[in-house]
Enzyme design. Structure first.
Site, PDB file in Angstrom:
ATOM      1  CE  LYS A 121      -1.365  -2.127  -5.393  1.00  0.00           C
ATOM      2  NZ  LYS A 121       0.058  -2.429  -5.696  1.00  0.00           N
TER       3      LYS A 121
ATOM      4  CB  SER B 170      -3.513  -2.666  -1.653  1.00  0.00           C
ATOM      5  OG  SER B 170      -4.320  -1.884  -0.795  1.00  0.00           O
TER       6      SER B 170
ATOM      7  CE1 TYR C 279      -2.783   1.123  -5.118  1.00  0.00           C
ATOM      8  CE2 TYR C 279      -4.551   0.533  -3.608  1.00  0.00           C
ATOM      9  CZ  TYR C 279      -3.200   0.663  -3.882  1.00  0.00           C
ATOM     10  OH  TYR C 279      -2.269   0.330  -2.930  1.00  0.00           O
TER      11      TYR C 279
END
Length: 303
Positions: free
Chosen positions: A168, A152, A164
């Site tokens: 990533k 991402s 997150y």
């Protein structure tokens, strides 16, 4: 039905909804036999259900393709292995894996608990590792194969998604390591950082000016799985696709360096570093500061 992936066997995690579903359908439409994996949880990590994976298999079969569902949890080694074993048992080989599965647990870093950190890292990062690990062992013997991880733009950092973002960023390093380690065996590895309208992008706190559909992302993934991408030597890359835009991210490299004679001390570094080596500005930090300034201006009473 196309033939971009004719005769290939592809496994897709998180394939019950959104981008994963679009990838599974697109791969099948281009001739691939597909292992559809989805643990069936909500993005917040609710109770799993195998129905979503089965539904995608039915769509593929109804369109004339071949597919099988696997509802295993890819954050476990057994789950990642079962996806590959299912491909081998059902279709006899595995030519590509695409790891899309992910969940969110948003929280500011100073409030984030272990119960919010661990599941996100386990699903995104470990879930990519477990499938890569199982698939690469087979691909090495085959002398061919493609690994695709999903990252991402948030690997640059995030205000309220440190878990997150960390996962990533880890996926990018995992993909680059796979590309380096498996190159001599004929196996490629790449990452996709999509910008598309999905359940996850609905939670992004700022407006996305460049955004596309899951089908846009699926088209890029199908290409990366194909022999045409392999023939071009595409490996170790990170691509963003956002509607009409496709972009490639830079490889990590030193930006500037400076040298001094003698031993470093804190004082010498304080005198040397700012003017000689300097900093590499964070675009997202600049954007946040601009947003904060605009909000402050709007909140001031008119005189």
């Amino acid at each position: 039905m196309g033939n971009f992936l004719a005769g290939r066997v592809v496994a897709v995690t998180g394939a019950g909804r959104g981008i994963g579903r679009a990838v599974a359908l697109a791969a099948a439409a281009e001739g691939a036999k597909v292992v559809v994996n989805d643990y069936g949880v909500s993005i917040e990590g609710g109770e799993p259900s195998s129905e979503v994976a089965e539904a995608v298999v039915k769509e593929i079969v109804a369109a004339g393709g071949e597919a099988v569902a696997v509802a295993d949890d890819i954050s476990t080694m057994a789950g990642g292995q079962r996806i590959v074993d299912t491909a081998l048992a059902r279709f006899g080989r595995i030519d590509g894996v695409v790891c899309v599965a992910g969940i969110l647990r948003e929280r500011m870093l100073f409030n984030m608990g272990e119960d919010e950190w661990d599941p996100v890292v386990a699903t995104h990062l470990k879930g990519t590792f477990t499938v890569f690990r199982a698939a690469s062992a087979v691909m090495r013997k085959q002398g061919s194969g493609t690994l695709i991880g999903f990252t991402s733009g948030n690997h640059q950092g995030s205000v309220a998604q440190a878990n997150y973002s960390a996962a990533k960023g880890g996926i990018i390093s995992l993909v680059r390591s796979a590309a380096l380690g498996l190159h001599k065996y004929g196996v490629t590895a790449n990452a996709v950082a999509p910008v598309a309208r999905t359940r996850m992008s609905a939670n992004v706190p700022m407006e996305l000016k460049e955004i596309g559909s899951p089908e846009d992302v699926a088209a890029l993934v199908v290409y990366l799985l194909s022999s045409r991408a392999r023939d071009e030597g595409i490996t170790g890359q990170v691509y963003t696709i956002a509607g009409p835009k496709i972009a490639v991210w830079a490889q990590p490299r030193e930006l500037r360096a400076g040298y001094a004679e003698g031993a470093w001390t804190p004082e010498r570094i304080a005198d040397f570093l700012p003017g000689t080596v300097g900093v590499d500005p964070m675009p997202l930090l600049t954007q946040l500061e601009a947003m904060a300034q605009a909000a402050a201006t709007q909140s001031r009473p008119n005189k």
